[in-house]
Write an enzyme that holds these catalytic residues in place. Sequence first.
Site, PDB file in Angstrom:
ATOM      1  N   PHE A  11       9.844  -3.584   0.621  1.00 30.24           N
ATOM      2  CA  PHE A  11      10.740  -4.745   0.635  1.00 30.24           C
ATOM      3  C   PHE A  11      11.942  -4.542  -0.278  1.00 30.24           C
ATOM      4  CE2 PHE A  11      11.202  -8.945  -1.733  1.00 30.24           C
ATOM      5  CZ  PHE A  11      12.237  -9.398  -0.940  1.00 30.24           C
ATOM      6  N   ASP A  51      -0.207  14.716  -7.542  1.00 23.75           N
ATOM      7  CA  ASP A  51      -0.072  16.175  -7.563  1.00 23.75           C
ATOM      8  C   ASP A  51       1.160  16.544  -8.395  1.00 23.75           C
ATOM      9  OD1 ASP A  51       0.447  18.868  -7.058  1.00 23.75           O
ATOM     10  OD2 ASP A  51      -0.257  18.758  -4.989  1.00 23.75           O
ATOM     11  N   ASN A  86       0.137   3.254  -9.030  1.00 24.69           N
ATOM     12  CA  ASN A  86       0.888   2.468 -10.010  1.00 24.69           C
ATOM     13  C   ASN A  86       1.056   3.145 -11.365  1.00 24.69           C
ATOM     14  OD1 ASN A  86       1.005   0.515  -8.048  1.00 24.69           O
ATOM     15  ND2 ASN A  86      -0.321  -0.945  -9.084  1.00 24.69           N
ATOM     16  N   TYR A 137      -3.312  -5.296 -10.872  1.00 20.59           N
ATOM     17  CA  TYR A 137      -1.895  -4.987 -10.672  1.00 20.59           C
ATOM     18  C   TYR A 137      -1.132  -5.059 -11.994  1.00 20.59           C
ATOM     19  CZ  TYR A 137       2.898  -5.335  -8.922  1.00 20.59           C
ATOM     20  OH  TYR A 137       4.237  -5.137  -8.689  1.00 20.59           O
ATOM     21  N   LYS A 141       0.571  -1.921 -13.981  1.00 17.72           N
ATOM     22  CA  LYS A 141       2.015  -1.927 -14.209  1.00 17.72           C
ATOM     23  C   LYS A 141       2.337  -1.817 -15.701  1.00 17.72           C
ATOM     24  CE  LYS A 141       4.252  -1.980 -10.303  1.00 17.72           C
ATOM     25  NZ  LYS A 141       5.287  -0.968  -9.999  1.00 17.72           N
TER      26      LYS A 141
END
Length: 298
Positions: A11, A51, A86, A137, A141
């Site tokens: 978005f 990676d 994240n 979340y 973060k």
Amino acid sequence: MRALVTGAGGFLGRHVVARLAEAGISVVTLGRGDPADAVPGRAYRIADLGDEAAVAAVLREAAPDLVFHLAGTAAAEPLEETYRVNVLFAARLLAAARRLPAPPRILLAGSAAEYGPMDEAQLPVSETAACQPVSVYGITKLAQTLHGLAAAPDLPVVVARLFNVIGGGMPGHLALGAFAAQIRAMPATGGVLRTGPLARERDFVEAVPTATLLLDLLRDSRAEGRVVNICSGRPTSLADLTAALVRAAGRPVEVQEAAGRVGNSDMIRHWGSAALLESWGYRLAPPDADRVAAMLLG
């Protein structure tokens, strides 16, 4: 000038890519998917975001001047994957950037969820507030933020702590995106819009001006090594934004509220302090409800 964007097909990523194109900045993207349908330019794909060698190889070849790390997931399961996307992805980017002969300027997209629930007396929440996230979340973060600040002595890093970004193309896991999807699916005769509690006030900001601000901040040396709230500094009612959607629907819509989930969304009011932004001459206005509704339903 060249920018590398992660999360370019998301978005906010699409809005940032569009803003970069307007500014004449060439864009390359990095991720596991292929955003080529939405993003012009080269798309680098790696199977494993953790990676280190693969991430470093992309940075060496792309040689970006700017990096917008917008990739992230709000899903809590599987837990290992949430940390990989994240936290680990950002850590690999930062480590690889530090080894480049000419390190790029890096923006990490953080979240207001890093703060966790706040009492009314603590609002508006400033960048110096203690972070006590309660969601996976928010926790991940915040971990990304700590990696960014740890790398800041060696890299020009900006942590953009985003509040509630809204606008065209919002995904369905966000409240207004879900409401708009329900309305679009209704027949011409109308229908029922099912929502959670609407008696909530949040610091909503529109995606287009937010994308412009992110570009400005990344090029502003005053933001280096800082956490910066990306907010308007004023709360906006979710009920008012939902009412604008109903007005723009062009068909009869009955709103039915249901009990909400427990967590950050349980707070009645939550908004950020924009004092730091404004001290540097930047400002994000609260959203224009009718304009946002038209974009969401368009």
